[in-house]
Motif scaffolding. Structure first.
Motif: not given
Lengths: 360, 263
Positions: B217-219, B242, B244-245, B247, B251, B254-255, B258-259
């Protein structure tokens, strides 16, 4: 609520010794938000990790809510090489479960949903399944993420992840919350909302918050008290209003930085700190009218700290200091704190030595 | 050699391989998992830092891994007899196969578990979690996709090793290819055997990848090797929210946005 006495932490690696903490005495009162600021490498992270003994201090004591944690058996990470088997003892683990912690990089388990992440501390505490779910949903409601309970952390934005982090930290009903640069990975907007959340929690639940940060804005926004760290020592500490009232306080200067260089020779540069009632009076224009002098404002910073308007201003008066004794006296009479900046020996802005012309 | 002659041989060989590899893989996973976790925990900076234990276990694993399988099999003969009561046949092959695969899997487990972010360990410790909690709630679940990928690799390696099990009369596909195909010049049978092996390995790899992927689920694509086709399907949907979980696309952005850490 949190007291450290003479806390020292020395790291040894390959024969070299690095002193991360050098006799730190910290005192956080119950129900306050306490900010520790300092640059990278000042020892802030080590300090906060020593508070729940994730790092075992080399010497000194830590007590949280009246309990001396350093006396408890067990060891944290980074114990001396060749350390004994077994990790933290059960007494220490129990004490830790009553201290919530929020991290810069959230540290949520990617394999668990948001709800399961919040349930984790409760699982560790041995709370039954139904009770865990109830509590987790209640906490997610509190941080405004009730609709994300079934999502995985990878699907959340940074701010949402940190809200989950906060909810998780609160699961064990802690009296103390440690925040390790909780907003440093977030954008300004999200930072504000997380700080607001921490502030609300501090008020609603009477939570004592110890936070470390390198952002002065964080201190300005939510802290009741603050300490400045440098090279493993606390250089200054006290409540924010006390600090502002301290002449020559470095923290006050960094919280409200006023720059500006005098426009020429024979000028007196004065740093004025406004606080409380005095902040609402139009003193500068009064001064100008009363003594018929032209005042230039070189720099100013105003803000609201804990509901009070405070600020600092650097103004320039014509003539040498000796000629301006009377106007400066007037400013002091108005209840302002006045520091005369010694700029004479160089045009560097933000001079470090301020003449000890303290108020009172 | 006609098909009717080959068929029973192949069938028997398939079952022998399945039997040997199945049991030895199970034992290897059960033995390698704790060993690998122990290697991480006792390492410098680990939760149970203990240099002596770490070095000893590490060396034992190294020695076991450096042993050629055929030598290991011979060296373990008396041990095998003590355990299964015989030194020939599939049962006898399971013992050295498992012993050989335990350190192999342990090293893979070590690498997978080491990948788990130390911050998560710290978080659980700050909640009052014990070392056992750290292992059970953090290290294993967080590295699960990677552990499954490693197990797949181990099974495939075991199928390779099992060809040598023919030396103790254990049978199996590899043995069939050597004895009939190579030694008796039955080229057709040899190629059929090789084809079956290729298909079996492809299926195992596919199943392993699918399981690893489904559990992540780490994306991010770090944990498990993904199938190119499936991944391409995922990427083309990027940009949409996304639903469904499972997908993995949105995300991930987004990961990475991040700075980086400012200590």
């Amino acid at each position: 609520m949190i007291t450290t006495t003479d806390l020292t932490k020395v790291y040894r690696s390959r024969g070299r010794e690095v002193t991360a903490l050098d006799g730190v005495d910290l005192h956080v009162r119950e129900g306050e938000v306490y900010g520790v600021v300092g640059q990278s490498g000042a020892g802030k992270s080590t300090l906060i990790r020593c508070v729940n003994l994730l790092e075992r201090p080399t010497s000194g004591t830590v007590s949280v809510a009246g309990q001396d944690l350093t006396a408890l058996a067990g060891r944290g990470r980074g114990a001396p090489p060749g350390g004994s088997w077994g990790s933290a003892g059960s007494a220490l683990r129990q004490a830790r479960s009553r201290i919530g912690m929020v991290f810069q990089h959230f540290n949520l388990l990617s394999s668990r949903t948001v709800r399961d992440n919040v349930e984790l501390p409760l699982e560790i505490l041995g709370v039954s399944g139904r009770e865990r779910t109830r509590k987790a949903l209640e906490l997610l409601e509190l941080v405004g993420l009730a609709d994300k309970a079934k999502a995985y952390p990878a699907q959340l934005s940074g701010g949402q992840k940190q809200r989950v982090g906060v909810a998780r930290a609160l699961a064990g009903d802690p009296k103390v919350l440690l925040s390790d640069e909780a907003t440093s990975a977030l954008d300004p907007e999200t930072t504000r909302s997380i700080l607001q959340l921490l502030r609300d929690l501090n008020r609603q639940l009477g939570l004592t918050v110890l936070l470390i940060t390198h952002e002065m804005d964080v201190v300005k926004t939510i802290c009741d008290s603050a300490a400045l760290m440098r090279d493993g020592r606390i250089v200054e500490s006290g409540s924010v209003s006390e600090l502002l009232a301290t002449p020559g306080s470095e923290l006050a200067r960094e919280l409200f930085p006023v720059g500006g260089v005098p426009s020429g020779e024979d000028r007196t540069v004065v740093d004025v700190t406004f606080q409380g009632e005095a902040a609402t009076k139009p003193v500068i224009s009064q001064l100008s009218r009363m003594y018929n002098i032209d005042i230039s404002i070189l720099g100013a910073a105003m803000d609201t700290v804990g509901g009070h308007q405070v600020g600092r201003m650097r103004i320039e008066l014509p003539g040498r200091f000796e000629e301006n004794v009377v106007p400066i006296g007037f400013l002091r009479e108005q209840g302002l704190q006045v520091d005369v900046a010694a700029i004479a020996d160089g045009p560097r802005a933000n001079p470090t030595p301020l003449l000890k012309e303290g108020a009172k | 050699m006609t098909w009717s002659e080959m068929e029973p041989l192949l069938e028997q060989a398939c079952w022998d391989t399945l039997y040997m590899v199945g049991w030895s893989a199970l034992i290897a996973v059960l033995g390698g998992l704790p060993l690998g976790v122990l290697l991480v925990l006792t390492d410098r900076g680990g939760v149970l830092q203990n240099v002596v234990v770490n070095k000893v276990v590490g060396q034992v694993v190294n020695i076991a891994r450096s042993m050629p399988f055929i030598i290991l099999m011979v060296a373990l003969i008396s041990f095998t007899r003590a355990i299964v009561g015989t030194t020939i046949g599939p049962e006898a092959a399971i013992v050295p196969l498992a012993i050989g695969a335990i350190p192999f899997y342990a090293r893979l487990v070590e690498t997978s578990v080491r990948e788990v972010d130390g911050g998560l360990v710290e978080a659980v410790q700050s909640m009052g979690g014990s070392t056992w909690t750290v292992v059970r709630k953090v290290l294993l679940p967080e590295s699960l996709p990677s552990l499954i990928s490693s197990a797949t690799t181990t099974v495939v390696a075991l199928i390779g090793y099992s060809a040598m099990a023919g030396t103790v009369g254990a049978g199996g596909l590899g043995d069939l290819a050597v004895r009939y195909g190579y030694l008796r010049f039955e080229t057709k049978l040899m190629w059929i055997t090789v084809a079956i092996l290729a298909v079996v390995i492809a299926i195992i790899q596919f199943a392993g990848d699918l399981a690893a992927r489904g559990l992540s689920h780490r994306g991010r694509s770090s944990a498990a090797p993904r199938l190119v086709l499936l991944r391409r399907g995922g990427v083309s949907r990027a940009g949409k929210p996304a639903p469904e979980p499972e997908r993995q696309d949105a995300p991930a952005e987004i990961e990475t946005a991040e700075p980086t850490k400012v200590p």
